[in-house]
Design an enzyme around this catalytic site. Structure first.
Site, PDB file in Angstrom:
ATOM      1  N   LYS A  13      71.782 -19.380   0.267  1.00 32.91           N
ATOM      2  CA  LYS A  13      71.906 -20.578   1.104  1.00 32.91           C
ATOM      3  C   LYS A  13      73.234 -21.289   0.886  1.00 32.91           C
ATOM      4  O   LYS A  13      73.807 -21.799   1.842  1.00 32.91           O
ATOM      5  CB  LYS A  13      70.712 -21.530   0.939  1.00 32.91           C
ATOM      6  CG  LYS A  13      70.403 -21.972  -0.472  1.00 32.91           C
ATOM      7  CD  LYS A  13      69.082 -22.728  -0.499  1.00 32.91           C
ATOM      8  CE  LYS A  13      68.828 -23.385  -1.858  1.00 32.91           C
ATOM      9  NZ  LYS A  13      68.974 -22.473  -3.023  1.00 32.91           N
ATOM     10  N   ARG A  88      63.992 -30.850  -2.074  1.00 30.23           N
ATOM     11  CA  ARG A  88      63.338 -29.783  -2.824  1.00 30.23           C
ATOM     12  C   ARG A  88      61.896 -30.147  -3.187  1.00 30.23           C
ATOM     13  O   ARG A  88      61.215 -29.347  -3.810  1.00 30.23           O
ATOM     14  CB  ARG A  88      64.107 -29.545  -4.123  1.00 30.23           C
ATOM     15  CG  ARG A  88      64.991 -28.300  -4.132  1.00 30.23           C
ATOM     16  CD  ARG A  88      65.590 -28.256  -5.505  1.00 30.23           C
ATOM     17  NE  ARG A  88      66.169 -27.054  -5.957  1.00 30.23           N
ATOM     18  CZ  ARG A  88      67.455 -26.719  -5.851  1.00 30.23           C
ATOM     19  NH1 ARG A  88      68.289 -27.446  -5.170  1.00 30.23           N
ATOM     20  NH2 ARG A  88      67.900 -25.640  -6.433  1.00 30.23           N
ATOM     21  N   ARG A 135      75.279 -13.280 -10.889  1.00 33.68           N
ATOM     22  CA  ARG A 135      76.118 -14.411 -10.495  1.00 33.68           C
ATOM     23  C   ARG A 135      76.799 -15.060 -11.708  1.00 33.68           C
ATOM     24  O   ARG A 135      77.913 -15.559 -11.618  1.00 33.68           O
ATOM     25  CB  ARG A 135      75.213 -15.434  -9.791  1.00 33.68           C
ATOM     26  CG  ARG A 135      75.919 -16.497  -9.029  1.00 33.68           C
ATOM     27  CD  ARG A 135      74.970 -17.215  -8.084  1.00 33.68           C
ATOM     28  NE  ARG A 135      74.003 -18.050  -8.794  1.00 33.68           N
ATOM     29  CZ  ARG A 135      73.211 -18.934  -8.180  1.00 33.68           C
ATOM     30  NH1 ARG A 135      73.257 -19.055  -6.877  1.00 33.68           N
ATOM     31  NH2 ARG A 135      72.366 -19.662  -8.877  1.00 33.68           N
ATOM     32  N   ARG A 137      76.175 -17.848 -13.513  1.00 34.82           N
ATOM     33  CA  ARG A 137      76.313 -19.290 -13.702  1.00 34.82           C
ATOM     34  C   ARG A 137      75.607 -19.676 -14.996  1.00 34.82           C
ATOM     35  O   ARG A 137      74.752 -18.939 -15.474  1.00 34.82           O
ATOM     36  CB  ARG A 137      75.660 -19.992 -12.502  1.00 34.82           C
ATOM     37  CG  ARG A 137      76.297 -21.288 -12.125  1.00 34.82           C
ATOM     38  CD  ARG A 137      75.752 -21.768 -10.800  1.00 34.82           C
ATOM     39  NE  ARG A 137      74.371 -22.233 -10.895  1.00 34.82           N
ATOM     40  CZ  ARG A 137      73.649 -22.584  -9.838  1.00 34.82           C
ATOM     41  NH1 ARG A 137      74.145 -22.486  -8.621  1.00 34.82           N
ATOM     42  NH2 ARG A 137      72.411 -23.007  -9.990  1.00 34.82           N
ATOM     43  N   ARG A 148      63.079 -21.229 -12.519  1.00 39.96           N
ATOM     44  CA  ARG A 148      63.551 -21.814 -11.256  1.00 39.96           C
ATOM     45  C   ARG A 148      62.777 -21.246 -10.069  1.00 39.96           C
ATOM     46  O   ARG A 148      62.463 -21.961  -9.124  1.00 39.96           O
ATOM     47  CB  ARG A 148      65.060 -21.582 -11.068  1.00 39.96           C
ATOM     48  CG  ARG A 148      65.896 -22.283 -12.126  1.00 39.96           C
ATOM     49  CD  ARG A 148      67.218 -22.838 -11.654  1.00 39.96           C
ATOM     50  NE  ARG A 148      68.024 -21.979 -10.837  1.00 39.96           N
ATOM     51  CZ  ARG A 148      68.919 -21.090 -11.294  1.00 39.96           C
ATOM     52  NH1 ARG A 148      69.093 -20.915 -12.599  1.00 39.96           N
ATOM     53  NH2 ARG A 148      69.642 -20.382 -10.472  1.00 39.96           N
TER      54      ARG A 148
HETATM   55  P1  AMP Z   1      71.302 -25.391  -7.056  1.00 35.27           P
HETATM   56  O1  AMP Z   1      72.781 -25.277  -7.204  1.00 35.27           O
HETATM   57  O2  AMP Z   1      70.880 -25.907  -5.709  1.00 35.27           O
HETATM   58  O3  AMP Z   1      70.592 -24.103  -7.421  1.00 35.27           O
HETATM   59  O4  AMP Z   1      70.814 -26.490  -8.113  1.00 35.27           O
HETATM   60  C1  AMP Z   1      71.002 -26.303  -9.506  1.00 35.27           C
HETATM   61  C2  AMP Z   1      70.073 -27.217 -10.272  1.00 35.27           C
HETATM   62  O5  AMP Z   1      70.342 -28.581  -9.930  1.00 35.27           O
HETATM   63  C3  AMP Z   1      68.583 -27.013  -9.977  1.00 35.27           C
HETATM   64  O6  AMP Z   1      68.011 -25.985 -10.748  1.00 35.27           O
HETATM   65  C4  AMP Z   1      68.029 -28.401 -10.341  1.00 35.27           C
HETATM   66  O7  AMP Z   1      67.919 -28.552 -11.743  1.00 35.27           O
HETATM   67  C5  AMP Z   1      69.138 -29.332  -9.871  1.00 35.27           C
HETATM   68  N1  AMP Z   1      68.928 -29.794  -8.468  1.00 35.27           N
HETATM   69  C6  AMP Z   1      69.730 -29.548  -7.380  1.00 35.27           C
HETATM   70  N2  AMP Z   1      69.234 -30.106  -6.280  1.00 35.27           N
HETATM   71  C7  AMP Z   1      68.080 -30.729  -6.637  1.00 35.27           C
HETATM   72  C8  AMP Z   1      67.081 -31.463  -5.942  1.00 35.27           C
HETATM   73  N3  AMP Z   1      67.164 -31.667  -4.612  1.00 35.27           N
HETATM   74  N4  AMP Z   1      66.039 -31.951  -6.663  1.00 35.27           N
HETATM   75  C9  AMP Z   1      65.948 -31.770  -7.993  1.00 35.27           C
HETATM   76  N5  AMP Z   1      66.834 -31.065  -8.701  1.00 35.27           N
HETATM   77  C10 AMP Z   1      67.895 -30.533  -8.050  1.00 35.27           C
END
Ligand code: AMP
Length: 193
Positions: A13, A88, A135, A137, A148
């Site tokens: 995404k 989320r 990836r 990260r 996750r």
């Molecule tokens: P992402 O880059 O979208 O995979 O986000 C990385 C991490 O940031 C996630 O595993 C969460 O810990 C946190 N995070 C990002 N967006 C949200 C959200 N909308 N609600 C809660 N935690 C978030």
């Protein structure tokens, strides 16, 4: 164009959101990117969020709501955006509906009428794990990845039904060549702006 990109971690995404945002000249707003920048800068928010992120847990709703509210009020967000990684949880989605109505988005007296579409990229778990492990990260170790995915299934997947019930869902098979996914998204989403 007001788009939410959903899908499990590793579904692509972020990549797709970035490509389409550049194409349509609207901001790509990734809450994960915003949080990671806060962690690097060691802001109060970053310090609070880090432990959750490292463990593969969601950062508390209230912090995300504050982040998104502030970002949506910036001038470049007025002509549309692609939100990547938010909402989320159902609580975040409900908050976001109210926020869109408050900022006076055209026709948005109820969430149902908002010019909002939620894209879901569907990818099987085994493909996701392989993609995430490659990836590299910081939060992409196997244990965190599994957590996750579990958090996604429990807390985020219900949003598919939430947006589907409102006829705002665009579902796309994300387990294909990146270019094909982009083409399908372009076709499914263009035609209004
Ligand atoms: P992402 O880059 O979208 O995979 O986000 C990385 C991490 O940031 C996630 O595993 C969460 O810990 C946190 N995070 C990002 N967006 C949200 C959200 N909308 N609600 C809660 N935690 C978030």
């Amino acid at each position: 164009m007001q788009l939410i990109f959903m899908g499990p971690p590793g579904a692509g995404k972020g990549t797709q959101a970035q490509i389409l945002a550049a194409l349509w000249k609207i901001p790509h707003i990734s809450t994960g990117d915003i949080l990671r920048a806060c962690v690097v800068a060691k802001t109060a928010l970053g310090l609070q969020a880090k432990a959750y992120m490292d463990a593969g847990e969601l950062v508390p709703d209230q912090l995300l709501m504050d982040i998104v509210q502030e970002r949506m009020n910036q001038p470049d967000a007025s002509a549309g955006w692609i939100l990547d990684g938010f909402p989320r949880t159902v609580a975040q989605a409900a908050f976001f509906d109210k926020l869109l109505c408050d900022v006076g988005v055209e026709g948005s007296t109820s969430g149902k009428d908002c010019d909002l579409r939620a894209v879901n990229l569907d990818v099987p778990d085994n493909v996701l794990v392989t993609r995430l492990l490659s990836r590299g990260r910081q939060d992409d170790n196997e244990e965190t990845i599994r957590r996750r995915l579990q958090v996604y299934r429990e807390q985020t997947e219900p949003l598919i039904e939430f947006y589907s019930a409102r006829e705002q869902l665009v579902a796309v098979d994300g387990d294909r060549d990146m270019g094909l996914v982009t083409a399908e998204l372009q076709q499914a989403l263009s035609g209004d702006s």
